[in-house]
Design a protein around this motif. Structure first.
Motif, PDB file in Angstrom:
ATOM      1  N   ARG A 212       0.814  -1.226   0.000  1.00  0.00           N
ATOM      2  CA  ARG A 212       0.000   0.000   0.000  1.00  0.00           C
ATOM      3  C   ARG A 212       0.845   1.273   0.000  1.00  0.00           C
ATOM      4  N   PHE A 213       2.179   1.108   0.010  1.00  0.00           N
ATOM      5  CA  PHE A 213       3.057   2.277  -0.049  1.00  0.00           C
ATOM      6  C   PHE A 213       3.668   2.475  -1.435  1.00  0.00           C
ATOM      7  N   VAL A 214       3.290   1.615  -2.374  1.00  0.00           N
ATOM      8  CA  VAL A 214       3.919   1.636  -3.693  1.00  0.00           C
ATOM      9  C   VAL A 214       3.620   2.923  -4.442  1.00  0.00           C
ATOM     10  N   ASP A 215       2.357   3.269  -4.547  1.00  0.00           N
ATOM     11  CA  ASP A 215       1.956   4.431  -5.341  1.00  0.00           C
ATOM     12  C   ASP A 215       1.549   5.609  -4.468  1.00  0.00           C
ATOM     13  N   THR A 216       2.151   5.681  -3.282  1.00  0.00           N
ATOM     14  CA  THR A 216       1.937   6.836  -2.429  1.00  0.00           C
ATOM     15  C   THR A 216       2.693   8.009  -3.022  1.00  0.00           C
ATOM     16  N   VAL A 217       1.985   9.088  -3.325  1.00  0.00           N
ATOM     17  CA  VAL A 217       2.601  10.265  -3.935  1.00  0.00           C
ATOM     18  C   VAL A 217       2.859  11.293  -2.848  1.00  0.00           C
ATOM     19  N   PRO A 218       4.110  11.760  -2.658  1.00  0.00           N
ATOM     20  CA  PRO A 218       4.386  12.771  -1.650  1.00  0.00           C
ATOM     21  C   PRO A 218       3.587  14.039  -1.921  1.00  0.00           C
ATOM     22  N   GLU A 219       3.299  14.774  -0.852  1.00  0.00           N
ATOM     23  CA  GLU A 219       2.552  16.019  -0.997  1.00  0.00           C
ATOM     24  C   GLU A 219       3.337  17.005  -1.831  1.00  0.00           C
ATOM     25  N   GLU A 220       2.660  17.617  -2.778  1.00  0.00           N
ATOM     26  CA  GLU A 220       3.293  18.594  -3.646  1.00  0.00           C
ATOM     27  C   GLU A 220       2.493  19.885  -3.595  1.00  0.00           C
ATOM     28  N   THR A 221       3.168  20.992  -3.646  1.00  0.00           N
ATOM     29  CA  THR A 221       2.523  22.284  -3.623  1.00  0.00           C
ATOM     30  C   THR A 221       2.583  22.888  -5.011  1.00  0.00           C
TER      31      THR A 221
END
Length: 238
Positions: A212-221
């Motif tokens: 479940r961490f494979v396609d975790t996208v970091p927060e982007e501004t």
């Protein structure tokens, strides 16, 4: 002016701080780590392998792994072999297994385009693309790779494996573990077992516990071109 002044002041501050503070502290810490590893190895090689193998990638991130290189050189010149630095040999294969599983699991084409060359380079011991491009930003895969590397390091310590020359990384380092006097023996077979276990364990752990961490996208501004206000994208979890 910004293009010129920003790097100028960054260097003006960073260079003295590095030379006067960070450099000496890092040197002291590296020396302390090398002595600690030697002490633990003399107590129990298997425990030393677990600790050093599991922490190796963290040491590399902070540049503290260089403290073990002089120890390797000293052992090679005095004894003809080094049993300490070899305990980290399985770490790159653990990272390879994790990143291979992550690449197979992802549905993101960009992640896959990063993962395929990262896995290939990791096989040859260059793990920076895999660490900084895949596992470390997602955190959980990186921790799983450290666990697999610890298992591989423990096996290397248990079999008393050693390096008999300075060599390349990854699969290019395998011939350096062959004892020129005894040839194929259990210390060399231990290397093959260790890297196989590290690879398979890394792959399995990621496939089971890191899915479940494979396609975790970091927060982007991102900045809206019309309102000039920042909007934050929430992480997308597969």
């Amino acid at each position: 002016m910004k293009t010129f002044l920003v790097p100028f002041f960054v260097l003006l501050i960073a260079v003295p701080v590095t030379l006067l503070a960070i450099g000496p502290v890092a040197t002291w810490a590296s020396t302390l780590i090398s002595h600690a590893c030697l002490t633990v190895y003399q107590f129990n090689p298997t425990i030393a392998g677990v600790l050093l193998g599991g922490c190796w990638q963290l040491l590399v991130m902070f540049g503290l792994h260089w403290g073990l290189v002089p120890l390797e050189m000293t052992n090679l010149s005095a004894q003809g072999f080094d049993p300490i630095l070899v305990l980290t040999f399985a770490a790159s294969f653990a990272q390879t297994g994790v990143c291979l599983a992550l690449t197979l699991q992802t549905k993101n084409q960009k992640t896959r385009s990063i993962g395929i060359p990262a896995v290939i380079s990791s096989i040859f011991g260059i793990t920076e693309p895999a660490i900084y491009g895949l596992s470390l930003p997602r955190k959980r895969p990186f921790m799983l790779s450290c666990i697999a590397a610890a298992a591989g390091g423990g096996i290397l310590g248990f079999f008393g494996s050693a390096a008999y020359m300075v060599s390349g990384l990854g699969i290019f380092g395998i011939p350096a573990m062959l004892n020129p006097k005894t040839g194929l023996a259990w210390d060399f077979y231990g290397v093959l077992i260790a890297i196989s276990v590290a690879f398979v364990l890394g792959f399995t752990l990621q496939y089971i516990f890191g899915r479940r961490f494979v396609d975790t996208v970091p927060e982007e501004t991102s900045v809206s071109p019309t309102t000039n206000e920042s909007t934050v994208q929430s992480p997308a979890v597969s």
